[in-house]
Design a protein around this motif. Structure first.
Motif, PDB file in Angstrom:
ATOM      1  N   HIS A  74       4.544  17.408   6.315  1.00 59.25           N
ATOM      2  CA  HIS A  74       3.777  17.441   5.053  1.00 59.25           C
ATOM      3  C   HIS A  74       3.071  16.105   4.781  1.00 59.25           C
ATOM      4  O   HIS A  74       3.068  15.606   3.654  1.00 59.25           O
ATOM      5  N   LEU A  75       2.465  15.526   5.800  1.00 59.04           N
ATOM      6  CA  LEU A  75       1.702  14.296   5.594  1.00 59.04           C
ATOM      7  C   LEU A  75       0.376  14.619   4.924  1.00 59.04           C
ATOM      8  O   LEU A  75      -0.184  15.700   5.099  1.00 59.04           O
ATOM      9  N   VAL A  76      -0.139  13.655   4.165  1.00 64.19           N
ATOM     10  CA  VAL A  76      -1.435  13.810   3.503  1.00 64.19           C
ATOM     11  C   VAL A  76      -2.525  13.577   4.544  1.00 64.19           C
ATOM     12  O   VAL A  76      -2.599  12.484   5.118  1.00 64.19           O
ATOM     13  N   PRO A  77      -3.368  14.564   4.845  1.00 64.78           N
ATOM     14  CA  PRO A  77      -4.283  14.464   5.985  1.00 64.78           C
ATOM     15  C   PRO A  77      -5.294  13.330   5.908  1.00 64.78           C
ATOM     16  O   PRO A  77      -5.740  12.835   6.944  1.00 64.78           O
ATOM     17  N   TYR A  78      -5.658  12.896   4.688  1.00 67.06           N
ATOM     18  CA  TYR A  78      -6.696  11.874   4.560  1.00 67.06           C
ATOM     19  C   TYR A  78      -6.122  10.459   4.369  1.00 67.06           C
ATOM     20  O   TYR A  78      -6.870   9.515   4.110  1.00 67.06           O
ATOM     21  N   LEU A  79      -4.797  10.306   4.499  1.00 63.37           N
ATOM     22  CA  LEU A  79      -4.191   8.982   4.401  1.00 63.37           C
ATOM     23  C   LEU A  79      -3.724   8.513   5.772  1.00 63.37           C
ATOM     24  O   LEU A  79      -3.105   9.276   6.520  1.00 63.37           O
ATOM     25  N   LYS A  80      -3.993   7.261   6.084  1.00 59.74           N
ATOM     26  CA  LYS A  80      -3.493   6.689   7.329  1.00 59.74           C
ATOM     27  C   LYS A  80      -1.977   6.504   7.239  1.00 59.74           C
ATOM     28  O   LYS A  80      -1.383   6.593   6.156  1.00 59.74           O
ATOM     29  N   VAL A  81      -1.361   6.246   8.385  1.00 57.48           N
ATOM     30  CA  VAL A  81       0.098   6.217   8.468  1.00 57.48           C
ATOM     31  C   VAL A  81       0.706   5.238   7.474  1.00 57.48           C
ATOM     32  O   VAL A  81       1.633   5.585   6.730  1.00 57.48           O
ATOM     33  N   ARG A  82       0.220   4.009   7.450  1.00 55.98           N
ATOM     34  CA  ARG A  82       0.776   3.026   6.521  1.00 55.98           C
ATOM     35  C   ARG A  82       0.666   3.515   5.083  1.00 55.98           C
ATOM     36  O   ARG A  82       1.609   3.403   4.289  1.00 55.98           O
ATOM     37  N   ALA A  83      -0.475   4.089   4.739  1.00 53.65           N
ATOM     38  CA  ALA A  83      -0.705   4.543   3.365  1.00 53.65           C
ATOM     39  C   ALA A  83       0.203   5.710   2.969  1.00 53.65           C
ATOM     40  O   ALA A  83       0.494   5.903   1.786  1.00 53.65           O
ATOM     41  N   GLN A  84       0.655   6.499   3.954  1.00 56.88           N
ATOM     42  CA  GLN A  84       1.589   7.588   3.653  1.00 56.88           C
ATOM     43  C   GLN A  84       2.834   7.044   2.953  1.00 56.88           C
ATOM     44  O   GLN A  84       3.419   7.714   2.094  1.00 56.88           O
ATOM     45  N   LEU A  85       3.214   5.810   3.319  1.00 57.27           N
ATOM     46  CA  LEU A  85       4.396   5.192   2.734  1.00 57.27           C
ATOM     47  C   LEU A  85       4.066   4.324   1.528  1.00 57.27           C
ATOM     48  O   LEU A  85       4.775   4.346   0.521  1.00 57.27           O
ATOM     49  N   THR A  86       2.968   3.552   1.619  1.00 58.99           N
ATOM     50  CA  THR A  86       2.686   2.612   0.530  1.00 58.99           C
ATOM     51  C   THR A  86       2.387   3.320  -0.786  1.00 58.99           C
ATOM     52  O   THR A  86       2.709   2.800  -1.860  1.00 58.99           O
ATOM     53  N   VAL A  87       1.802   4.512  -0.733  1.00 59.84           N
ATOM     54  CA  VAL A  87       1.523   5.227  -1.972  1.00 59.84           C
ATOM     55  C   VAL A  87       2.819   5.591  -2.691  1.00 59.84           C
ATOM     56  O   VAL A  87       2.886   5.566  -3.928  1.00 59.84           O
ATOM     57  N   ILE A  88       3.879   5.891  -1.933  1.00 59.80           N
ATOM     58  CA  ILE A  88       5.183   6.161  -2.528  1.00 59.80           C
ATOM     59  C   ILE A  88       5.749   4.887  -3.148  1.00 59.80           C
ATOM     60  O   ILE A  88       6.285   4.890  -4.258  1.00 59.80           O
ATOM     61  N   GLY A  89       5.619   3.780  -2.428  1.00 57.87           N
ATOM     62  CA  GLY A  89       6.136   2.512  -2.920  1.00 57.87           C
ATOM     63  C   GLY A  89       5.478   2.062  -4.210  1.00 57.87           C
ATOM     64  O   GLY A  89       6.158   1.633  -5.150  1.00 57.87           O
ATOM     65  N   THR A  90       4.160   2.146  -4.269  1.00 60.18           N
ATOM     66  CA  THR A  90       3.468   1.704  -5.480  1.00 60.18           C
ATOM     67  C   THR A  90       3.752   2.639  -6.659  1.00 60.18           C
ATOM     68  O   THR A  90       3.883   2.195  -7.799  1.00 60.18           O
ATOM     69  N   GLU A  91       3.874   3.945  -6.383  1.00 62.99           N
ATOM     70  CA  GLU A  91       4.219   4.888  -7.460  1.00 62.99           C
ATOM     71  C   GLU A  91       5.618   4.603  -7.999  1.00 62.99           C
ATOM     72  O   GLU A  91       5.898   4.824  -9.184  1.00 62.99           O
ATOM     73  N   ALA A  92       6.500   4.093  -7.133  1.00 66.34           N
ATOM     74  CA  ALA A  92       7.871   3.784  -7.549  1.00 66.34           C
ATOM     75  C   ALA A  92       8.002   2.397  -8.170  1.00 66.34           C
ATOM     76  O   ALA A  92       9.087   1.994  -8.558  1.00 66.34           O
ATOM     77  N   GLY A  93       6.884   1.648  -8.245  1.00 61.09           N
ATOM     78  CA  GLY A  93       6.892   0.375  -8.957  1.00 61.09           C
ATOM     79  C   GLY A  93       6.744  -0.874  -8.114  1.00 61.09           C
ATOM     80  O   GLY A  93       6.736  -1.987  -8.654  1.00 61.09           O
ATOM     81  N   LEU A  94       6.610  -0.739  -6.790  1.00 66.14           N
ATOM     82  CA  LEU A  94       6.407  -1.915  -5.945  1.00 66.14           C
ATOM     83  C   LEU A  94       4.974  -2.419  -6.082  1.00 66.14           C
ATOM     84  O   LEU A  94       4.059  -1.642  -6.335  1.00 66.14           O
ATOM     85  N   SER A  95       4.798  -3.721  -5.890  1.00 61.51           N
ATOM     86  CA  SER A  95       3.442  -4.254  -5.807  1.00 61.51           C
ATOM     87  C   SER A  95       2.817  -3.776  -4.508  1.00 61.51           C
ATOM     88  O   SER A  95       3.527  -3.384  -3.571  1.00 61.51           O
ATOM     89  N   LYS A  96       1.505  -3.807  -4.425  1.00 57.59           N
ATOM     90  CA  LYS A  96       0.833  -3.362  -3.200  1.00 57.59           C
ATOM     91  C   LYS A  96       1.296  -4.200  -2.007  1.00 57.59           C
ATOM     92  O   LYS A  96       1.553  -3.660  -0.921  1.00 57.59           O
ATOM     93  N   ARG A  97       1.436  -5.499  -2.213  1.00 57.92           N
ATOM     94  CA  ARG A  97       1.863  -6.385  -1.129  1.00 57.92           C
ATOM     95  C   ARG A  97       3.265  -6.028  -0.641  1.00 57.92           C
ATOM     96  O   ARG A  97       3.506  -5.939   0.567  1.00 57.92           O
ATOM     97  N   ASP A  98       4.196  -5.834  -1.581  1.00 57.28           N
ATOM     98  CA  ASP A  98       5.570  -5.495  -1.206  1.00 57.28           C
ATOM     99  C   ASP A  98       5.645  -4.116  -0.565  1.00 57.28           C
ATOM    100  O   ASP A  98       6.448  -3.882   0.350  1.00 57.28           O
ATOM    101  N   ALA A  99       4.820  -3.192  -1.057  1.00 56.75           N
ATOM    102  CA  ALA A  99       4.807  -1.847  -0.485  1.00 56.75           C
ATOM    103  C   ALA A  99       4.329  -1.874   0.960  1.00 56.75           C
ATOM    104  O   ALA A  99       4.905  -1.197   1.828  1.00 56.75           O
TER     105      ALA A  99
END
Length: 222
Positions: A93-118
């Protein structure tokens, strides 16, 4: 901290077509424990996991986490899935228009991480599972096994307290499946998570602290 499942019942349909899928399910998983859930097709495994993940509601019974109801008016399922629960589906269930790194960073930022930390956390997780060279590619450029490994790391992105996995190694070869399960167990133990994974692969049972077996909606071994 523990996850207590108390007398969970679930049925589908009504009247003559009503089918009871779960019949009084009871068990407890303590923090740091990695448990495998197994049983024949149709025994109720995925239904149970889906209820524990807040994607389905039981007909009766309770789910207690850390001495409180897991889902309530104060603990909304959607917030828990973002902040407390990591869910690994059988399909990536990966998002087709997001690159691999972004598949994870979007979860991190939604959960409150800074973009850098994500980004830092996403890169670390992906490198752990052998995908450090695939950070900037889209899902259609990945093999089935690579997609599933991204999905597995995505589930750990928010440092969940509960990890639920539905046949996460089904698309992986034997060696990679073993590596993935060892990694899931290691994460669960090191961070005192609660881990529950569905699998039919008996070769993986040795990595579990316990194996719970379902048959016809009932626990026959725990």
């Amino acid at each position: 901290m523990s996850l207590e499942v108390k007398n969970i019942n679930k049925s589908y349909g009504q009247g003559d077509s009503k089918t009871q899928v779960l019949k009084g399910i009871d068990f407890e998983i303590k923090k740091g424990e990695f448990v495998i859930l197994t049983g024949a097709s149709g025994s109720g495994k995925t239904t149970l996991l889906t209820i524990l993940g807040g994607l389905l509601t039981q007909d009766s019974g309770e789910i207690i986490f850390d001495d409180k109801p897991l889902f309530s008016k104060d603990n909304k399922a959607v917030d828990l899935r973002l902040n407390e629960i990591g869910f690994i589906f059988q399909s990536s269930h990966l998002v087709p228009y997001l690159k691999v790194r972004a598949q994870l960073t979007v979860i991190g930022t939604e959960a409150g991480l800074s973009k850098r930390d994500a980004v830092k956390r996403a890169d670390e997780l992906l490198k752990q599972i052998g995908l450090g060279h695939r950070l900037d590619v889209f899902p259609h450029m990945l093999s089935g096994g690579e997609k599933q490994r991204v999905a597995i790391m995505r589930a750990f992105m928010n440092n969940p307290k509960i990890v639920l996995a539905d046949e996460p190694t089904a698309s992986l070869d034997a060696q990679r499946a073993t590596e993935v399960v060892e990694m899931i167990k290691s994460q669960v133990q090191q961070k005192d998570m609660i881990g529950l994974m569905i699998t039919h692969d008996q070769r993986l049972f040795e990595f579990a602290d316990r194996v719970i077996e379902l048959d016809d909606g009932k626990i026959v071994n725990k």
